[in-house]
Design an enzyme around this catalytic site. Structure first.
Site, PDB file in Angstrom:
ATOM      1  N   MET A 293     -40.953  12.648  13.316  1.00 36.81           N
ATOM      2  CA  MET A 293     -40.789  13.916  14.019  1.00 36.81           C
ATOM      3  C   MET A 293     -40.488  14.988  12.983  1.00 36.81           C
ATOM      4  SD  MET A 293     -37.166  13.469  16.009  1.00 36.81           S
ATOM      5  CE  MET A 293     -35.671  12.828  15.246  1.00 36.81           C
TER       6      MET A 293
ATOM      7  N   ARG B  22     -30.565  10.205  18.655  1.00 36.87           N
ATOM      8  CA  ARG B  22     -29.119  10.372  18.518  1.00 36.87           C
ATOM      9  C   ARG B  22     -28.374   9.082  18.869  1.00 36.87           C
ATOM     10  NH1 ARG B  22     -28.853  16.629  20.888  1.00 36.87           N
ATOM     11  NH2 ARG B  22     -29.512  17.577  18.909  1.00 36.87           N
TER      12      ARG B  22
ATOM     13  N   TYR C 113     -27.818  14.289  10.258  1.00 25.86           N
ATOM     14  CA  TYR C 113     -29.165  14.380  10.821  1.00 25.86           C
ATOM     15  C   TYR C 113     -29.207  14.094  12.318  1.00 25.86           C
ATOM     16  CZ  TYR C 113     -29.950   9.275   9.772  1.00 25.86           C
ATOM     17  OH  TYR C 113     -29.914   7.920   9.675  1.00 25.86           O
ATOM     18  N   GLU C 114     -30.373  14.409  12.896  1.00 21.52           N
ATOM     19  CA  GLU C 114     -30.596  14.367  14.355  1.00 21.52           C
ATOM     20  C   GLU C 114     -29.641  15.305  15.087  1.00 21.52           C
ATOM     21  OE1 GLU C 114     -33.217  13.121  14.697  1.00 21.52           O
ATOM     22  OE2 GLU C 114     -33.415  11.482  13.272  1.00 21.52           O
ATOM     23  N   GLY C 115     -29.333  16.425  14.466  1.00 24.28           N
ATOM     24  CA  GLY C 115     -28.368  17.366  15.031  1.00 24.28           C
ATOM     25  C   GLY C 115     -26.994  17.070  14.478  1.00 24.28           C
TER      26      GLY C 115
END
Length: 612
Positions: free
Chosen positions: A166, A303, A449-451
């Site tokens: 992604m 997440r 990462y991933e927010g």
């Protein structure tokens, strides 16, 4: 320690307890759509996964970390052994256990799949990121793609023929995804010409699969600014014909590989799309300007996966530290500390080492319970859909609410616990001779990462708690409250349950404070200032609850246990009591701190931070 030696360890008995005894796997397995699964099948798969982790992935962990990835002639070369491991991973079916039979998988409950992922990630986090991202990208296409896209991409990505990524952020944007500058120009045949640069793309290129399918956020010419104007595109590294055959390059190039603190064997790439105006993508689902909502379907799964990664490394660090503490002799027993002639004892006999080990044990078990709890809600929502819509909605709501807790608490605690494992080893742990040094480096990225975890915290207080008019949060608090009422007078855990009740009151009071701030413009800044603290409070409440729940179960089922089984169940008791006595009081204190409404970090001027 020589290269190529497995250091991964886990206690399958603990895994089995969580899955079968605490959360009742049989309540989900054996019923549609999980008819083919039962305890025996689940145990066999977990045992085989652990064997694969020890024999294949574990020995590659340190060697791949030292070798890293390299860029040759524009392509990424992964460390020695990764290609063979990728082939075995898919041949033996570990990555398709949780895949729907519709796409060639085995259709296992998520309760089982998250534990398989814990083992694979714990054994070799960097390696497992490659298939993990492919899985997530394929799942997104399966849910949002057109029938043609599903047929062309999904199964090939799920069975390891192709990889996936992604591609969200860009050099100038960071977490501000809405400021993306990547563009998409519509072509006469309905495809789009993609142009832009994406950074921090995990598995952005590799030699493990014959193609890599990128999911790319870009703005169609004329679309509105911000996230509402972003669309999501399928952009293969190599163009794909309608029959699935490969058609040649797609003007996707690797600008560079990041040189990182950890997960060095995972290729984190800068990707350039359309430098020669020859990059072609197709719109996911054929729908414009819904890229962020589509991407969030993958992001939520990612997440949860990060929380699982955190658990995997924290658990591995704990069991390595435990083994070392039982073996390493240093110092005399505390009862004989003044006697220089007293025999040296294993360091596990020293009170402070025991404290650190029990702290690690409690957190690992509690985070695992939280993850399996979320997975159980996912499975039940799936089973109840169309049969009992109210209950299905309840379970879906709990998945939404618990996702930021799993991601943030699992990742924050992972880094802290891996560092604590180094402390158990002492100076030896700081050296590459032992695996905890690598675990600590690898785990730091999880909170970013991933927010970032602040994004998770803002997602919790700004969105998740208010969903369904606040019903999801109220139902969670109701579940905790029901446990408290049922066990407040428990002969062993009564006092600990009262501490849980006090923590629950603290979380509720703080939730009301956040609601109040949201209605006063002058106090809005208090929400981002306190969001991380609140997320941590709620996580500690959830973990404290689930550890006590596990202890109550262990007392009931372990009444007649003897030997090793008795010791195992006793361990659940002390995990719960330690956490209740040493962590849950922090929730009350944090609530008092939130109530002070401190905003000094907003009031301080930029100049007052210091002159540089």
């Amino acid at each position: 320690m020589s290269a190529g030696i497995n250091t991964y360890k886990i206690d399958l008995r603990e895994i089995f307890f969580t899955l079968f005894e605490q959360f009742g796997f049989s309540q989900v397995a054996g019923q549609a759509p999980f008819d083919a699964w039962g305890p025996d099948e689940a145990k066999a798969v977990l045992q085989e996964t652990y064997r694969f982790a020890k024999e294949v992935l574990g020995p590659l962990n340190s060697t791949a970390d030292r070798e890293g990835c390299r860029l040759e002639n524009g392509s990424v070369i992964t460390p020695k052994g990764f290609k063979q491991a990728w082939k075995q991973l898919y041949e033996q079916g570990f990555k398709t256990v949780g895949v729907s039979p519709e796409h060639g998988g085995q259709g296992a409950p998520m309760m089982l799949y998250v534990l398989i992922e814990e083992i694979l990630s714990g054994a070799n986090t960097a390696f497992n990121m490659y298939p993990g991202l492919s899985f997530g990208a394929a799942e997104l296409i399966a849910e949002c793609g057109t029938p043609e896209q599903k047929k062309l991409f999904v199964e090939r990505m799920l069975n390891g023929t192709w990889g996936g990524t992604m591609c969200l952020t860009e050099p100038h944007a960071g977490s501000d995804v809405g400021s993306a500058k990547s563009t998409a120009r519509k072509n006469a045949d309905g495809t789009y010409t993609i142009r832009g640069t994406k950074i921090f793309i995990s598995g952005g290129d590799h030699d493990l699969a014959e193609n890599v399918v990128h999911l790319v956020l870009a703005r169609i010419e004329g679309a509105v600014p911000g996230t509402k104007g972003l669309s999501l595109f399928i952009v293969p590294k190599i163009r794909v014909n309608a029959d699935g055959s490969l058609a040649g390059g797609n003007d996707v190039s690797v600008g560079s590989i990041e040189h990182k603190m950890g997960i060095r064997a995972s290729a984190t790439c800068v990707l350039n799309f359309g430098e020669n105006d020859g990059c072609v993508g197709e719109l996911v689902g054929g729908i414009e300007n819904v890229g962020m909502s589509q991407m969030f379907k993958m992001m939520n799964g990612a997440r949860i996966a990060v929380g699982i990664q955190g658990l995997g490394l924290a658990s591995a660090a704990y069991f390595n530290a435990l083994e070392y503490a039982k073996d390493r002799k240093q110092g005399s027993h505390v009862s004989k500390w003044k006697d220089p002639t007293a025999p040296r004892v294993p360091i596990i006999e020293h009170p402070d080492v025991r404290r650190m080990l029990l702290e690690m044990k409690a957190h690992v078990e509690g985070i695992r319970a939280l993850i399996v709890k979320l997975a159980m809600h996912t499975d039940k929502a799936h089973q109840l859909a169309g049969k009992d819509d109210d209950q299905a909605a309840y379970h879906r709501g709990q998945v939404e609410l618990l996702t930021p807790l799993v991601k943030s608490y699992g990742s924050d605690q992972s880094f802290r616990l891996c560092a604590q494992a180094i402390q158990v080893y002492g100076g030896a742990g700081y050296c590459q001779d032992y695996p905890v040094e690598q675990y600590t480096r690898d785990s730091k990225i999880f909170s970013i990462y991933e927010g970032t975890n602040h994004i998770q915290a803002m997602d919790l207080v700004g969105r998740k708690m208010g969903q369904a008019g606040g019903a999801h949060f109220q139902q969670f608090m109701g579940d905790v409250g029901a446990f408290i009422e049922a066990h407040r007078e428990h002969k062993v855990y009564g006092e600990a349950v009262k501490q849980l009740a006090a923590a629950q009151e603290g979380v509720m009071a703080s939730a009301m404070a956040v609601l109040g701030w949201s209605q006063e413009p002058s106090k809005m800044a208090l929400i981002p200032l306190s969001a991380n603290r609140f997320l941590n409070m709620m996580s500690e409440l959830a973990v404290g609850w689930l550890l006590l729940d596990a202890a109550v179960v262990a007392e009931r089922v372990g009444e007649k246990a003897t030997g090793d089984e008795k010791a195992f169940y006793e361990g659940k008791k002390f995990s719960a009591l330690w956490y209740a006595r040493n962590v849950l009081p922090n929730v009350e204190q944090a609530a008092r701190m939130m109530a002070t409404e401190d905003n000094s970090s907003v009031q301080i001027t930029n100049e007052a931070f210091g002159a540089i």
